[in-house]
Design a protein around this motif. Structure first.
Motif, PDB file in Angstrom:
ATOM      1  N   THR A  91      34.926  45.003  45.347  1.00  0.00           N
ATOM      2  CA  THR A  91      35.684  44.063  44.531  1.00  0.00           C
ATOM      3  C   THR A  91      34.944  42.731  44.491  1.00  0.00           C
ATOM      4  N   GLU A 124      37.984  48.252  37.069  1.00  0.00           N
ATOM      5  CA  GLU A 124      39.184  47.480  36.776  1.00  0.00           C
ATOM      6  C   GLU A 124      38.823  46.025  36.502  1.00  0.00           C
ATOM      7  N   TYR A 125      39.474  45.463  35.485  1.00  0.00           N
ATOM      8  CA  TYR A 125      39.382  44.038  35.183  1.00  0.00           C
ATOM      9  C   TYR A 125      40.721  43.390  35.520  1.00  0.00           C
ATOM     10  N   LYS A 126      40.681  42.339  36.324  1.00  0.00           N
ATOM     11  CA  LYS A 126      41.888  41.578  36.639  1.00  0.00           C
ATOM     12  C   LYS A 126      41.611  40.109  36.307  1.00  0.00           C
ATOM     13  N   HIS A 275      45.650  43.020  33.652  1.00  0.00           N
ATOM     14  CA  HIS A 275      44.970  44.120  34.340  1.00  0.00           C
ATOM     15  C   HIS A 275      44.643  45.205  33.338  1.00  0.00           C
ATOM     16  N   SER A 276      43.414  45.702  33.362  1.00  0.00           N
ATOM     17  CA  SER A 276      43.036  46.843  32.517  1.00  0.00           C
ATOM     18  C   SER A 276      41.993  47.670  33.258  1.00  0.00           C
TER      19      SER A 276
END
Length: 283
Positions: A91, A124-126, A275-276
């Motif tokens: 992350t 994941e993009y946050k 989130h995606s």
């Protein structure tokens, strides 16, 4: 600096600059990500944030101040902090700074999470809006997949049989002119003429996965159910294809300037999170 994650099937490497995926290999040591040869394109899989594509005159206005921002935003050129690492996951975080505020006056925190699950890499993009005002942004992926040998041996299989209308780019901006791809059932046979006028840009595409085939044999699948928009691109004679899930795209030729009114923009409420997820699966 890079970080390596692995599981029983795959090994991935991620650069700390841009939190950019630069390698994805299977147990036979086959590489699936483009090597970044600058003779064609010196990137592998940059994250596009806080814009996707190009702004008219590379600028926008906010609160009567004009800001400059180059194509695809600044995140891909900045060093991320590795904030968590497990054997099969990593992350990264990029936070607001005086340098980012020169281009983008919002209090954000951007996390990228890479996780290997069986024969898939989940990305994941946050996006966190830590400010007290609404925050406009776009975010997107730009992975380049290695296609050794004859480019025309490859094809893309779209999840759905659908009319594939794409928008023609003019100087990197979205024009009012569209064209439609001719598919063989749901399959697009690759050739460089498809990209003679830059990327193919699809708004609100119905297909949420694309499979790459070599001589009709599928070997890799990109799934992006969260993402409304898509770009597909390669330079002439380059041995790779980019499959790019996006939230947003370039300015249109007749509407630009105010980031909050930009077509395809996301608006994140104060103290809220976005989130995606998309994934790359080796078949």
């Amino acid at each position: 600096m890079t970080t390596t994650i692995s599981n029983s099937y795959l090994t991935a490497q991620i650069k700390h600059i841009g939190a950019e995926l630069c390698s994805l290999k299977d147990n036979s040591n086959k590489e699936y990500i483009w090597n970044g040869n600058p003779a064609f394109w010196g990137k592998h899989s940059p994250v596009l944030f806080p814009i996707v594509g190009t702004l008219k005159d590379n600028s926008y206005q906010y609160n009567n101040i004009q800001y400059q921002m180059s194509r695809h935003g600044f995140a891909r050129e900045m060093e991320f902090e590795l904030i968590d690492r497990q054997e099969n996951s990593a992350t990264y975080s990029l936070v607001v700074s005086p340098k980012t505020k020169e281009k983008y006056p919002f209090d954000f925190d951007l996390h990228l999470v890479y996780t290997l699950e069986n024969k898939s890499l989940k990305i994941e993009y946050k996006v966190f809006n830590n400010g007290e005002t609404k925050m406009p942004f776009s975010i997107g992926a730009h992975p380049a997949f290695d296609l050794p040998g004859n480019f025309e041996n490859y094809s893309l299989a779209f999840e759905k049989e659908e009319p594939l209308k794409y928008y023609i780019l003019e100087d990197g901006l979205i024009s009012n002119t569209t064209n439609e791809l001719t598919l063989d059932k749901n399959e697009l046979h690759l050739n460089y003429e498809l990209f003679a006028n830059d990327a193919l840009v699809f708004k609100n595409i119905a297909s949420k996965s694309i499979t790459i085939l070599e001589k009709s044999k599928p070997f890799l699948k990109v799934s992006y159910s969260d993402f409304p928009d898509l770009g597909i691109w390669t330079p002439t004679n380059a041995p790779f294809i980019c499959i790019e899930p996006w939230f947003g795209y370039s300015d249109t030729i007749d509407k630009f300037g105010n980031l909050f009114e930009k077509e395809g923009i996301q608006i994140l409420e104060a103290n809220a999170a976005f989130h995606s997820v998309f994934s790359i699966e080796i078949l």
